[in-house]
Motif scaffolding. Structure first.
Motif, PDB file in Angstrom:
ATOM      1  N   ALA A  56      13.380  13.296 -19.253  1.00 49.83           N
ATOM      2  CA  ALA A  56      12.642  14.304 -20.021  1.00 49.83           C
ATOM      3  C   ALA A  56      12.949  14.196 -21.517  1.00 49.83           C
ATOM      4  N   LEU A  57      14.213  14.006 -21.856  1.00 51.45           N
ATOM      5  CA  LEU A  57      14.589  13.922 -23.267  1.00 51.45           C
ATOM      6  C   LEU A  57      13.999  12.688 -23.950  1.00 51.45           C
ATOM      7  N   LEU A  58      13.871  11.599 -23.205  1.00 51.47           N
ATOM      8  CA  LEU A  58      13.337  10.365 -23.778  1.00 51.47           C
ATOM      9  C   LEU A  58      11.826  10.207 -23.558  1.00 51.47           C
ATOM     10  N   ASN A  59      11.199  11.200 -22.946  1.00 46.89           N
ATOM     11  CA  ASN A  59       9.754  11.168 -22.665  1.00 46.89           C
ATOM     12  C   ASN A  59       9.340   9.881 -21.946  1.00 46.89           C
ATOM     13  N   LEU A  60      10.117   9.475 -20.963  1.00 46.23           N
ATOM     14  CA  LEU A  60       9.856   8.208 -20.294  1.00 46.23           C
ATOM     15  C   LEU A  60       8.506   8.174 -19.594  1.00 46.23           C
ATOM     16  N   SER A  61       8.076   9.311 -19.031  1.00 47.22           N
ATOM     17  CA  SER A  61       6.796   9.297 -18.324  1.00 47.22           C
ATOM     18  C   SER A  61       5.612   9.188 -19.284  1.00 47.22           C
ATOM     19  N   ASP A  62       5.818   9.484 -20.552  1.00 48.85           N
ATOM     20  CA  ASP A  62       4.759   9.291 -21.546  1.00 48.85           C
ATOM     21  C   ASP A  62       4.771   7.869 -22.112  1.00 48.85           C
ATOM     22  N   ARG A  63       5.920   7.236 -22.076  1.00 47.93           N
ATOM     23  CA  ARG A  63       6.058   5.888 -22.614  1.00 47.93           C
ATOM     24  C   ARG A  63       5.696   4.812 -21.604  1.00 47.93           C
ATOM     25  N   TYR A  64       5.998   5.082 -20.336  1.00 43.66           N
ATOM     26  CA  TYR A  64       5.804   4.088 -19.282  1.00 43.66           C
ATOM     27  C   TYR A  64       4.975   4.683 -18.153  1.00 43.66           C
ATOM     28  N   GLU A  65       4.358   3.828 -17.387  1.00 38.14           N
ATOM     29  CA  GLU A  65       3.541   4.284 -16.268  1.00 38.14           C
ATOM     30  C   GLU A  65       4.434   4.989 -15.238  1.00 38.14           C
ATOM     31  N   PRO A  66       4.101   6.226 -14.862  1.00 41.28           N
ATOM     32  CA  PRO A  66       4.948   6.968 -13.915  1.00 41.28           C
ATOM     33  C   PRO A  66       5.168   6.247 -12.583  1.00 41.28           C
ATOM     34  N   ARG A  67       4.151   5.546 -12.093  1.00 42.42           N
ATOM     35  CA  ARG A  67       4.342   4.821 -10.825  1.00 42.42           C
ATOM     36  C   ARG A  67       5.426   3.764 -10.954  1.00 42.42           C
ATOM     37  N   ARG A  68       5.485   3.119 -12.094  1.00 40.07           N
ATOM     38  CA  ARG A  68       6.513   2.101 -12.318  1.00 40.07           C
ATOM     39  C   ARG A  68       7.899   2.746 -12.382  1.00 40.07           C
ATOM     40  N   LEU A  69       8.002   3.897 -13.057  1.00 38.65           N
ATOM     41  CA  LEU A  69       9.280   4.600 -13.135  1.00 38.65           C
ATOM     42  C   LEU A  69       9.768   5.020 -11.749  1.00 38.65           C
ATOM     43  N   ILE A  70       8.854   5.539 -10.944  1.00 39.36           N
ATOM     44  CA  ILE A  70       9.220   5.961  -9.590  1.00 39.36           C
ATOM     45  C   ILE A  70       9.652   4.756  -8.763  1.00 39.36           C
TER      46      ILE A  70
END
Length: 100
Positions: A56-70
């Motif tokens: 949340a602090l690094l806004n990862l879901s806005d920077r990278y595709e959420p499916r890839r993060l999961i």
């Protein structure tokens, strides 16, 4: 198609509680009193909260595709969960559980 979402959720969350199924064996290996076994499950939850906060602090879901993060998170969790079975000491086991 509707079956895929709950199946994915089940498989993704099962790593949290997998150690509880083999807790007596892990406690014997790590010479941990069985009454203190809750820390093994708690470390997985602490790791989840920590990774959520960092994401949340690094806004990862806005920077990278959420499916890839999961996918990356689930892969790390699966590897750490499997490696927990081979952890020689409690400290290593707790570190791996934190990564789950």
């Amino acid at each position: 198609m509707l079956f895929i979402l709950p199946a994915g959720c089940f498989l993704g969350m099962s790593s949290w509680f997998a150690a509880a199924a083999v807790l007596p064996q892990l406690a014997a290996r790590w010479t941990l009193p069985l009454a203190d076994g809750g820390i093994v499950t708690m470390m997985a939850q602490l790791g989840f909260v920590t990774s959520t906060l960092i994401s949340a602090l690094l806004n990862l879901s806005d920077r990278y595709e959420p499916r890839r993060l999961i996918f990356i998170g689930a892969t790390i969790a699966a590897a750490a969960n499997a490696a927990t079975a081979f952890a020689p000491v409690l400290a290593v086991g707790l570190g791996l559980r934190f990564c789950v």
